[in-house]
Design a protein around this motif. Structure first.
Motif, PDB file in Angstrom:
ATOM      1  N   GLU A 137      -1.455   6.592   2.036  1.00 25.82           N
ATOM      2  CA  GLU A 137      -1.017   5.194   2.030  1.00 25.82           C
ATOM      3  C   GLU A 137      -1.504   4.486   3.287  1.00 25.82           C
ATOM      4  O   GLU A 137      -1.954   3.334   3.228  1.00 25.82           O
ATOM      5  N   TYR A 176       0.810  -1.218   0.000  1.00 29.31           N
ATOM      6  CA  TYR A 176       0.000   0.000   0.000  1.00 29.31           C
ATOM      7  C   TYR A 176       0.844   1.269   0.000  1.00 29.31           C
ATOM      8  O   TYR A 176       0.296   2.374  -0.017  1.00 29.31           O
ATOM      9  N   GLY A 177       2.166   1.136   0.028  1.00 26.94           N
ATOM     10  CA  GLY A 177       3.035   2.303  -0.004  1.00 26.94           C
ATOM     11  C   GLY A 177       4.357   2.039   0.685  1.00 26.94           C
ATOM     12  O   GLY A 177       4.711   0.893   0.968  1.00 26.94           O
ATOM     13  N   MET A 229       3.871   4.722   7.856  1.00 27.01           N
ATOM     14  CA  MET A 229       4.076   4.802   6.410  1.00 27.01           C
ATOM     15  C   MET A 229       4.403   6.239   6.019  1.00 27.01           C
ATOM     16  O   MET A 229       4.216   7.162   6.808  1.00 27.01           O
TER      17      MET A 229
END
Length: 89
Positions: A54, A24-25, A49
């Motif tokens: 994200e 997701y990042g 993150m």
């Protein structure tokens, strides 16, 4: 912001958790607290993150998802509070 990840398998590693969230990042950090007395994982962790978007995407996708035989609990981490813990004397 940090993400709380609960109901983790006791076998999970920093690398496992980082890999799951990397979809997701960019993962900045992973923390898996251990029990002070036994050294065993406590069954939860925190992921940070690079971008809020994200983190939101990871929370949306992973909250309630089955991973490593467990249904994850994923949400924004609440700020740590001083619960006292002492006698207050």
């Amino acid at each position: 912001m940090s993400i709380y990840v609960g109901n983790l398998s006791y076998d999970v590693t920093d690398a496992d958790l980082s890999g799951a969230f990397a979809e997701y990042g960019t993962v900045k950090s992973v923390k898996l607290p251990t029990d002070r007395e036994t050294g065993r994982p406590r069954g939860f962790g925190f992921v940070e993150m690079s971008k809020d978007a994200e983190e939101e995407a990871a929370i949306e996708a992973l909250d309630g998802a089955e991973w490593m035989g467990r249904d994850l609990k994923v949400n924004k981490a609440r700020p740590k509070t001083n619960s006292g813990g002492g006698t207050g004397w």
